[in-house]
Design an enzyme around this catalytic site. Structure first.
Site, short mmCIF file in Angstrom:
data_model
loop_
_atom_site.label_atom_id
_atom_site.label_comp_id
_atom_site.label_asym_id
_atom_site.label_seq_id
_atom_site.Cartn_x
_atom_site.Cartn_y
_atom_site.Cartn_z
N HIS A 71 0.82 -1.22 0.00
CA HIS A 71 0.00 0.00 0.00
C HIS A 71 0.85 1.26 0.00
O HIS A 71 0.36 2.33 0.35
CB HIS A 71 -0.92 0.01 1.24
CG HIS A 71 -1.95 -1.08 1.22
ND1 HIS A 71 -2.27 -1.82 2.31
CD2 HIS A 71 -2.71 -1.56 0.21
CE1 HIS A 71 -3.20 -2.72 2.01
NE2 HIS A 71 -3.47 -2.58 0.73
N HIS A 72 2.13 1.14 -0.37
CA HIS A 72 2.97 2.35 -0.31
C HIS A 72 2.53 3.39 -1.32
O HIS A 72 2.83 4.56 -1.20
CB HIS A 72 4.45 2.00 -0.52
CG HIS A 72 4.80 1.66 -1.93
ND1 HIS A 72 4.42 0.47 -2.53
CD2 HIS A 72 5.46 2.35 -2.88
CE1 HIS A 72 4.85 0.46 -3.77
NE2 HIS A 72 5.49 1.58 -4.02
N ARG A 73 1.83 2.94 -2.34
CA ARG A 73 1.19 3.83 -3.31
C ARG A 73 -0.22 3.32 -3.51
O ARG A 73 -0.46 2.10 -3.55
CB ARG A 73 1.92 3.75 -4.68
CG ARG A 73 3.26 4.45 -4.72
CD ARG A 73 3.07 5.91 -5.01
NE ARG A 73 4.28 6.69 -4.82
CZ ARG A 73 5.16 6.94 -5.78
NH1 ARG A 73 4.98 6.46 -6.99
NH2 ARG A 73 6.21 7.68 -5.53
N LYS A 77 -2.75 -2.29 -7.73
CA LYS A 77 -3.06 -2.61 -9.13
C LYS A 77 -2.55 -4.00 -9.49
O LYS A 77 -1.45 -4.39 -9.08
CB LYS A 77 -2.33 -1.56 -10.00
CG LYS A 77 -2.67 -1.62 -11.47
CD LYS A 77 -3.90 -0.82 -11.78
CE LYS A 77 -4.39 -1.07 -13.21
NZ LYS A 77 -5.13 -2.33 -13.32
N LYS A 101 7.00 -4.51 -10.28
CA LYS A 101 6.75 -4.16 -11.68
C LYS A 101 6.33 -2.70 -11.80
O LYS A 101 6.84 -1.95 -12.62
CB LYS A 101 5.64 -5.09 -12.22
CG LYS A 101 5.52 -5.14 -13.71
CD LYS A 101 4.34 -6.02 -14.12
CE LYS A 101 4.53 -7.48 -13.75
NZ LYS A 101 3.49 -8.35 -14.34
N ASP A 106 7.84 3.10 -13.06
CA ASP A 106 7.34 4.38 -12.52
C ASP A 106 5.83 4.55 -12.71
O ASP A 106 5.38 5.61 -13.16
CB ASP A 106 8.07 5.57 -13.17
CG ASP A 106 9.52 5.65 -12.73
OD1 ASP A 106 9.78 5.36 -11.56
OD2 ASP A 106 10.38 5.97 -13.57
N LYS A 113 -3.06 -8.61 -6.82
CA LYS A 113 -3.43 -9.63 -7.80
C LYS A 113 -4.69 -10.33 -7.33
O LYS A 113 -4.93 -10.45 -6.12
CB LYS A 113 -2.31 -10.67 -7.96
CG LYS A 113 -2.37 -11.40 -9.27
CD LYS A 113 -1.80 -10.53 -10.36
CE LYS A 113 -1.60 -11.23 -11.66
NZ LYS A 113 -0.69 -10.44 -12.52
N1 GLU Z 1 -2.00 -8.83 -15.43
C1 GLU Z 1 -1.05 -7.93 -15.97
C2 GLU Z 1 0.30 -8.10 -15.29
O1 GLU Z 1 0.59 -9.15 -14.74
C3 GLU Z 1 -1.53 -6.50 -16.01
C4 GLU Z 1 -1.86 -5.87 -14.71
C5 GLU Z 1 -2.55 -4.52 -14.82
O2 GLU Z 1 -2.66 -3.99 -15.92
O3 GLU Z 1 -2.95 -4.02 -13.77
O4 GLU Z 1 1.15 -7.27 -15.36
#
Ligand code: GLU
Length: 478
Positions: A71-73, A77, A101, A106, A113
């Site tokens: 949760h640092h940002r 996602k 990633k 950036d 996930k």
């Molecule tokens: N599932 C993709 C990944 O592993 C995309 C994740 C996304 O766009 O949030 O990078």
């Protein structure tokens, strides 16, 4: 061949332990104190759910997860995967990879996930829809989804259709959320998606490889020439990532000599056309027997073909200590997440193979997801405000040049020069710039730190340092 200096037996590591292993290996090259490293490494929130779904005349219990690693940002996602291999360890590993990633390219998100243990191929669409909508409702209930909270996206076994279901369910449960379209990315363009998202991961892989292969010094060390032109490529998986990587890398002059799929692998030194192979797979439910290529019955043996670049674009743990010795590629680009196990990595590195890690090379997907999210929050298509204005400016400039030189610019040239950027032009340009810049950050770090022997360690270290800096900026770790 396990790492003798370390006490861990690399062969026994689970997927999430493998990610932690890479983290630990890289952390000594970062300037982060142990307490902060512990905080960065740990998974912040794990939501496991079981819910019923009606399947014909039966009711089945579905097992699903959403893990927010960091949760640092905010928001967090990461994609949602539908597969029968989904379990908590896998989702935790994939969520952690998302954190690193996002940092490396950036993109201002924490990692997350999701996963549902279901076979997308063997489940009827109406059941998939019911499961997706119920999953979304569970996330809403626990405040695990939202444009500023956690933003899912496609992953293995999911695509635009599932993202549209998620959006529709979210909007139904949260009416009036003006930024609601930003609750999920990878949506169809008609539902607030961005042009270029579908092919973004594959395109990013190619931009990355194009940059990697442009460094003469590095290519010479691998015994390769510079550029993608003429490079022999083997791809595993003709899903969204593999297929788009294959079609786009051919535009750069690379030759696809091998394709591995579920049922078999195919090989042709003169080159394979992925469009035709996909059509054949759709018609025959496999690629075995594809005309004009040699069929290799054991799909995994396709990975062992002599080639310049091997691109695993399917699932994790495809190259292990059992087959690593037989790999003959000079570069392996991890288009999938976690396709090489740590034990295999040691063997491959000892053979002098360059491994381009997943957290960098497949980051094109989340990069363009970020663009989609920005589009949703700004409520305007990229290029809408400036396209015509830019074109008029260029037109005026050409007119001036014509007046000053007395020469006329041909209408063909005028058309090319004045072209104002469409959304797709901006998305691809932003993606290319991101992949080039990030690679050069990684490459520079590796060059500057002599103890760093491989790209994965360099990539993890750069990512950790970026996360460290955002914790410092928050004043949490003085
Ligand atoms: N599932 C993709 C990944 O592993 C995309 C994740 C996304 O766009 O949030 O990078």
């Amino acid at each position: 061949m396990a790492n003798k200096s370390s006490k861990v037996d690399l062969k026994t590591l689970s997927f999430s332990e493998s990610v932690s292993h890479y983290f630990d290996k890289a952390s000594k090259f970062t300037g982060a104190p142990q307490g902060l490293l512990d905080q960065i490494k740990t998974c912040n929130s794990i939501y496991k759910m079981n819910f019923p779904v009606k399947w014909g005349n039966e009711v089945k219990v579905v097992e699903a997860y959403r893990v927010q690693h960091s949760h640092h940002r905010m928001p967090t996602k990461g994609g949602i995967r539908y597969s029968t291999f989904v379990d908590q360890d896998e989702v935790m590993a994939l969520a952690a990879l998302m954190t690193y990633k996002c940092a490396i390219v950036d993109v201002p998100f924490g990692g997350a996930k999701g996963g549902i243990n279901i076979s997308p191929r063997q489940t009827p669409p109406e059941v998939l829809e019911a499961v997706t909508r119920r999953y979304t409702a569970e996330l809403v209930k626990k405040n695990f989804i939202g444009p500023g909270i956690d933003v899912p996206a496609p992953d293995y076994g999911t695509g635009e259709r599932e993202m549209a279901w998620i959006l529709d369910t979210y909007m139904t449960l949260r009416p009036g959320d003006v930024d609601g379209y930003g609750c999920v990315t990878g949506k169809p363009v008609s539902q607030g998606g961005v042009h270029g998202r579908t092919e973004a991961t594959g395109r990013g892989v190619v931009y990355a490889l194009n940059e990697i292969c442009s460094h003469a010094e590095d290519m010479k060390a691998l015994g390769l020439t510079t550029g993608l032109e003429g490079k022999k490529v083997v791809i595993q998986g003709l899903g969204n990532v593999g297929y788009n990587t294959a079609t786009i890398i051919r535009e750069y002059g690379a030759i696809i000599i091998g394709i591995c799929e579920n049922d078999a692998a195919i090989h042709n030194e003169k080159g394979l056309d992925p469009v035709a192979v996909l059509k054949y797979r759709q018609e025959t439910k496999g690629i075995a027997g594809y005309p004009g290529a040699k069929t290799i019955k054991k799909s995994a043996e396709g990975l062992e073909l002599q080639c310049d670049i091997l691109i695993p674009a399917a699932l994790e743990k495809q190259i292990t200590d059992l087959n690593a010795n037989k790999i003959k590629a000079r570069i392996i680009a991890e288009a999938a997440n976690g396709p090489i196990t740590p034990a295999a990595e040691e063997i491959l590195l000892a053979k002098g193979i360059m491994i381009v890690p997943d957290i960098y090379v497949n980051a094109g997907g989340v990069t363009v997801s970020y663009f989609e999210w920005l589009k949703n929050l700004s409520h305007v298509r990229f290029g809408r405000m400036e396209k015509r204005f830019d074109e008029q400016n260029q037109r005026n400039l050409i007119k001036l040049v014509e007046e000053m030189t007395g020469k006329t610019v041909t209408s063909d040239k005028v058309k090319k020069i004045i072209h104002g950027a469409d959304e797709i032009d901006l998305v691809n340009s932003g993606l290319e710039d991101t992949m080039i810049k990030s690679y050069n950050d990684i490459r520079q770090f590796k060059k500057a730190n002599k103890g760093v022997k491989d790209l994965r360690t360099a990539t993890f270290a750069v990512a950790i340092n970026k996360i460290r800096d955002s914790y410092y900026a928050m004043g949490i770790f003085p």
